[in-house]
Design a protein around this motif. Structure first.
Motif, PDB file in Angstrom:
ATOM      1  N   PRO A  66       0.849  -1.199   0.000  1.00  0.00           N
ATOM      2  CA  PRO A  66       0.000   0.000   0.000  1.00  0.00           C
ATOM      3  C   PRO A  66       0.885   1.250   0.000  1.00  0.00           C
ATOM      4  CG  PRO A  66      -0.671  -1.569   1.694  1.00  0.00           C
ATOM      5  CD  PRO A  66       0.659  -2.025   1.197  1.00  0.00           C
ATOM      6  N   ARG A  67       0.398   2.317  -0.632  1.00  0.00           N
ATOM      7  CA  ARG A  67       1.203   3.532  -0.710  1.00  0.00           C
ATOM      8  C   ARG A  67       0.392   4.749  -0.294  1.00  0.00           C
ATOM      9  NH1 ARG A  67       3.333   0.329  -4.887  1.00  0.00           N
ATOM     10  NH2 ARG A  67       5.555  -0.050  -4.480  1.00  0.00           N
ATOM     11  N   SER A  68       1.092   5.677   0.347  1.00  0.00           N
ATOM     12  CA  SER A  68       0.493   6.937   0.765  1.00  0.00           C
ATOM     13  C   SER A  68       0.257   7.822  -0.444  1.00  0.00           C
ATOM     14  CB  SER A  68       1.434   7.652   1.738  1.00  0.00           C
ATOM     15  OG  SER A  68       2.629   8.007   1.052  1.00  0.00           O
ATOM     16  N   LEU A  69      -0.408   8.946  -0.217  1.00  0.00           N
ATOM     17  CA  LEU A  69      -0.657   9.902  -1.304  1.00  0.00           C
ATOM     18  C   LEU A  69       0.643  10.359  -1.974  1.00  0.00           C
ATOM     19  CD1 LEU A  69      -2.636  11.602  -2.934  1.00  0.00           C
ATOM     20  CD2 LEU A  69      -2.568  13.320  -1.117  1.00  0.00           C
ATOM     21  N   PRO A  70       1.670  10.753  -1.207  1.00  0.00           N
ATOM     22  CA  PRO A  70       2.926  11.136  -1.884  1.00  0.00           C
ATOM     23  C   PRO A  70       3.553   9.975  -2.653  1.00  0.00           C
ATOM     24  CG  PRO A  70       2.885  12.006   0.342  1.00  0.00           C
ATOM     25  CD  PRO A  70       1.720  11.067   0.248  1.00  0.00           C
ATOM     26  N   GLY A  71       3.473   8.763  -2.095  1.00  0.00           N
ATOM     27  CA  GLY A  71       4.047   7.612  -2.771  1.00  0.00           C
ATOM     28  C   GLY A  71       3.333   7.289  -4.059  1.00  0.00           C
ATOM     29  N   PHE A  72       2.021   7.397  -4.076  1.00  0.00           N
ATOM     30  CA  PHE A  72       1.267   7.145  -5.297  1.00  0.00           C
ATOM     31  C   PHE A  72       1.471   8.270  -6.301  1.00  0.00           C
ATOM     32  CE2 PHE A  72      -2.863   7.370  -7.671  1.00  0.00           C
ATOM     33  CZ  PHE A  72      -2.686   6.213  -8.415  1.00  0.00           C
ATOM     34  N   SER A  73       1.452   9.508  -5.830  1.00  0.00           N
ATOM     35  CA  SER A  73       1.617  10.657  -6.727  1.00  0.00           C
ATOM     36  C   SER A  73       2.962  10.629  -7.442  1.00  0.00           C
ATOM     37  CB  SER A  73       1.482  11.959  -5.935  1.00  0.00           C
ATOM     38  OG  SER A  73       0.199  12.066  -5.350  1.00  0.00           O
TER      39      SER A  73
END
Length: 273
Positions: free
Chosen positions: A222-229
């Motif tokens: 799973p990835r956080s918003l910064p990681g996905f962005s």
């Protein structure tokens, strides 16, 4: 739908370990899975009650994003991590807008290959092909896809609910580097369509779900918003940007579904300048 005999015979179905495509099929109410897949699907459902809604929301997002791409003029689509076919599938959406669209599906589960050959029928004007390949084997996948697609022209590349199965610096994985290589192979004007499980919106449930995946032998990230962005760096992010999956250009059906509660999945679509 075509697939070489070598591809089919070289890939026996492993029913001793769950496969994400078949687990996802169970969540969508499909029948093309095995007891080992159902067991894992049920264990995850027990700790994360959003997964059924999340699976449906992912499919709906794919349909909306593909329709948007086709309406914007794209006529080539490469869908990696296709999964077991459900209707309407990507080619039906794209060719419903533009019948001459060319679609290539890619997945590494041989049961997907068998169902794809049986079920994925193209429009007369366009083409729909399937390649049996792993997303990590970029050179092979793109070479086979290139038999149908012209990579000198824009392509809509979709990896819906796939990147959370790929890590960074683990067992040779480098998901950010891999995505950059795929994007670099695309012509200007191409689109990147992504969705990804996040811990941001339901941290405890997602951690338990991730642990169940890992215990089954399936890496899960799973990835956080910064990681996905970060996947969209260097691209033109299209409106409404990175957002929970049901909120990306929702149809009335999606607005109604949001009343059931948010699902911990981010989505985004970007254009290569």
């Amino acid at each position: 739908m075509t697939g070489s005999e070598a591809e089919q015979t070289a890939a026996p179905i492993d029913t001793t370990r769950p496969h994400p495509a078949r687990v996802y099929d169970w969540w969508l109410g499909g029948k093309d899975n095995y007891p080992v897949d159902e067991e894992l699907a049920r264990r995850i459902l027990a700790v994360d009650g959003t997964v059924l809604r999340g699976a449906r929301a992912n499919r709906r997002f794919m349909q909306r994003a593909v329709r948007a791409a086709a309406e914007a003029g794209l006529r080539q689509f490469l869908d990696i991590g296709t999964g077991i076919p459900t209707e309407p599938n990507l080619h039906q959406v794209a060719q419903g807008v533009a019948p001459a669209s060319k679609i290539v599906y890619a997945d590494n589960d041989p049961i997907v290959l068998r169902h794809a050959e049986a079920l994925l029928r193209s429009s007369a004007e366009g083409s729909t092909q399937y390649v049996h390949a792993d997303v990590r084997d970029l050179d092979t996948l793109l070479r086979r896809a290139g038999d149908s697609l012209d990579f000198a022209q824009p392509v809509a590349l979709s990896l819906v609910a796939l990147t959370h199965y790929l890590g960074e610096d683990e067992a040779g994985d480098d998901v950010y580097g891999l995505l950059k290589r795929y994007v670099s192979a695309l012509a200007p004007g191409s689109w990147l369509i992504l969705s990804q499980v996040t811990p941001d919106l339901s941290p405890q449930a997602i951690e338990k779900a991730a642990e169940n995946f890992r215990r089954s032998g399936t890496p899960f990230h799973p990835r956080s918003l910064p990681g996905f962005s970060r996947f969209f760096e260097g691209l033109e992010l299209l409106g409404p940007g990175v957002i929970p999956v049901s909120g990306w250009r929702p149809d009335p059906e999606d607005v109604a579904a949001q009343a059931e509660g948010i699902v911990p999945v981010y989505a985004g679509v970007a254009r290569k300048p």
